[in-house]
Scaffold this active site. Structure first.
Site, PDB file in Angstrom:
ATOM      1  N   HIS A  47       0.824  -1.202   0.000  1.00  0.00           N
ATOM      2  CA  HIS A  47       0.000   0.000   0.000  1.00  0.00           C
ATOM      3  C   HIS A  47       0.864   1.260   0.000  1.00  0.00           C
ATOM      4  O   HIS A  47       0.559   2.237  -0.706  1.00  0.00           O
ATOM      5  CB  HIS A  47      -0.911  -0.020   1.230  1.00  0.00           C
ATOM      6  CG  HIS A  47      -1.769   1.192   1.364  1.00  0.00           C
ATOM      7  ND1 HIS A  47      -1.532   2.159   2.319  1.00  0.00           N
ATOM      8  CD2 HIS A  47      -2.870   1.609   0.674  1.00  0.00           C
ATOM      9  CE1 HIS A  47      -2.438   3.110   2.218  1.00  0.00           C
ATOM     10  NE2 HIS A  47      -3.256   2.798   1.236  1.00  0.00           N
ATOM     11  N   GLU A  50       2.115   1.733  -3.465  1.00  0.00           N
ATOM     12  CA  GLU A  50       1.044   2.250  -4.321  1.00  0.00           C
ATOM     13  C   GLU A  50       0.922   3.764  -4.197  1.00  0.00           C
ATOM     14  O   GLU A  50       0.704   4.477  -5.191  1.00  0.00           O
ATOM     15  CB  GLU A  50      -0.270   1.570  -3.946  1.00  0.00           C
ATOM     16  CG  GLU A  50      -1.496   2.095  -4.679  1.00  0.00           C
ATOM     17  CD  GLU A  50      -2.655   2.369  -3.743  1.00  0.00           C
ATOM     18  OE1 GLU A  50      -3.206   3.480  -3.778  1.00  0.00           O
ATOM     19  OE2 GLU A  50      -3.021   1.460  -2.978  1.00  0.00           O
ATOM     20  N   HIS A  51       1.060   4.288  -2.988  1.00  0.00           N
ATOM     21  CA  HIS A  51       1.024   5.739  -2.792  1.00  0.00           C
ATOM     22  C   HIS A  51       2.249   6.419  -3.393  1.00  0.00           C
ATOM     23  O   HIS A  51       2.141   7.466  -4.039  1.00  0.00           O
ATOM     24  CB  HIS A  51       0.973   6.058  -1.292  1.00  0.00           C
ATOM     25  CG  HIS A  51      -0.396   6.019  -0.712  1.00  0.00           C
ATOM     26  ND1 HIS A  51      -0.969   7.094  -0.065  1.00  0.00           N
ATOM     27  CD2 HIS A  51      -1.331   5.033  -0.670  1.00  0.00           C
ATOM     28  CE1 HIS A  51      -2.184   6.765   0.359  1.00  0.00           C
ATOM     29  NE2 HIS A  51      -2.425   5.517  -0.002  1.00  0.00           N
ATOM     30  N   GLU A 127      -4.205   7.856   7.612  1.00  0.00           N
ATOM     31  CA  GLU A 127      -5.200   6.945   7.033  1.00  0.00           C
ATOM     32  C   GLU A 127      -5.444   5.759   7.968  1.00  0.00           C
ATOM     33  O   GLU A 127      -6.587   5.329   8.162  1.00  0.00           O
ATOM     34  CB  GLU A 127      -4.720   6.459   5.665  1.00  0.00           C
ATOM     35  CG  GLU A 127      -5.712   5.569   4.947  1.00  0.00           C
ATOM     36  CD  GLU A 127      -5.214   5.103   3.588  1.00  0.00           C
ATOM     37  OE1 GLU A 127      -5.946   4.339   2.923  1.00  0.00           O
ATOM     38  OE2 GLU A 127      -4.088   5.480   3.185  1.00  0.00           O
TER      39      GLU A 127
END
Length: 418
Positions: A47, A50-51, A127
């Site tokens: 993740h 991905e950012h 997040e």
């Protein structure tokens, strides 16, 4: 619609669905890697990566990545799951070359700038904290971890704040080099396009990329069990589930039908019994969560501290009643719901693109719509009853968060399902 597949020399699979009645194209790269491929010390790296690819490449700044797509009215996005990472765009048909070029740039040329990494760690930690503040979100992570403890499939996609904060850049670089390999990627597109041109674009954008040797995901081992967390909030959020099936299992469609008729809409058994007749919950539904080698069948409910005392026995009774079989009317209604969902998705270029990519990763080929519809229509009461018997034979998983003092203990709940 015409579906075609081409595999480049380096192993990248290119799949397209030509739809000449639309003016747009959806395209993206799906990478066959996600949270379950991570080791415990880098949980969350998929993740985080991905950012980070959006923070700049060797050819584009972060601003240029966003501006180039939005300058033509397109949309660019990404997501990470436990088994896949996806980067995708939707543009007008004349801008497909730009979309392929930008996506190829993201997955091959990310610079992973240290200063940007520091900032993005902070964003992701926020997040993570936000997810912990959202009980009807974080409860699913608790459920997954309880069902698959101490293994890749049970770890959260976001990772933990501590792991993200301390994630070395070298670990991210190594992870990307090892896993973002052409044989483990699919370039999918759906819309008003020409397949041969898409292949030519893929050759130009990805042809020089060499194949790596990513490691295999850890095999899943369902355990089940009990997770409870007391919180001073208004509701009890609870998921009760059992071991399900993998995507390629023969019982995938029967169990999908079971989930739909049990808690997939307003006409479902759960909605009618729990909400309409008894008023025990505002939100209640069942779901089927499938993976490459296993799956989960679960029921989520958000209810009050007082209502949970009655709700759990009612849900357990409804689960147990599945073993008695289902009516022909329920089967017909369920088949119609699933078939309509499949066919309606074909009207969206984005949905069709994603569906193609997933089919290539899971099955190694596009699945013709007629084949899918045929398998749905083949589901009958006997198949559903067989799937129900298979699910009900396992140990349950319970995850609960909120005002849980009146929630029955795990052994009592498991006994109701025995």
């Amino acid at each position: 619609m015409t579906v075609r597949v081409t595999t480049l020399d380096n192993g990248l699979r290119v799949v397209s669905d030509s739809m000449d009645t639309v003016e747009t194209v959806s395209t993206g790269v799906w990478v066959d890697v996600g949270a379950r491929h991570e080791t415990p010390d880098v949980n969350g790296v998929s993740h985080l990566l991905e950012h980070m690819v959006f923070k700049g490449t060797r050819r584009r700044s972060a601003v240029a990545i966003a501006e180039e797509i939005e300058a033509v009215g397109g949309h660019l996005n990404a997501y990470t799951t436990r088994e896949n990472t996806a980067y995708f765009a939707k543009v007008l048909k004349e801008d497909i070359a730009l979309a392929v070029d930008v996506i190829a740039d993201l997955v091959q040329n990310a610079v992973l700038d240290p200063e940007e990494l520091t900032r993005e760690r902070s964003v992701i930690i926020q997040e993570i904290n936000q997810s912990h503040d959202t009980p009807d979100d974080i409860i699913f992570d608790h459920f997954q971890r309880t069902a698959f403890p101490d293994q890749g499939l049970g770890r959260p996609v976001l990772g933990s704040a501590d792991l993200v904060r301390d994630m070395p850049r070298d670990a991210i670089v190594s992870y990307m080099k090892g896993h973002y390999s052409p044989p483990h990627m699919v370039l999918a597109a759906a819309g008003n396009l020409d397949h041969d041109r898409l292949v030519a674009l893929a050759e130009g954008a990805f042809g020089a990329q060499t194949a790596g040797e990513p490691g295999n995901a850890e095999a899943a081992s369902y355990a089940g069990g009990d997770y409870r967390e007391a919180r001073d909030i208004e509701q009890v959020h609870v998921i009760l589930g059992l071991k399900g099936v993998a995507y390629r299992d023969d019982d995938f469609y029967p169990l999908s039908a079971l989930s739909t008729l049990f808690g997939g809409g307003m006409s479902s058994r759960l909605f009618q019994e729990v909400r309409e007749k008894r008023g025990l919950a505002y939100s209640i539904y069942s779901f089927l969560s499938c993976h490459m080698d296993t799956g989960l069948f679960g029921i989520y409910a958000g209810t009050g501290e007082d209502e949970v005392t009655e709700l759990i026995p009612v849900v357990c009774a409804e689960i147990a009643r599945l073993g008695d079989g289902v009516s022909d009317d329920e089967v017909a209604r369920t088949r119609a719901q699933i078939k309509a969902s499949v066919l309606m998705a074909l009207e969206s270029t984005s949905s069709r693109c994603e569906q193609l990519a997933r089919q290539m990763i899971v099955f190694g080929r596009p699945i013709p719509t007629a084949e899918t519809v045929g398998r749905i229509e083949a589901v009958d009461a006997g198949a559903i009853r067989r799937a129900a018997g298979r699910v009900l034979s396992g140990r349950p998983t319970l995850a609960a968060l909120g005002q849980i003092k009146r929630l029955e203990n795990f052994d009592q709940i498991a006994g109701r399902l025995a």
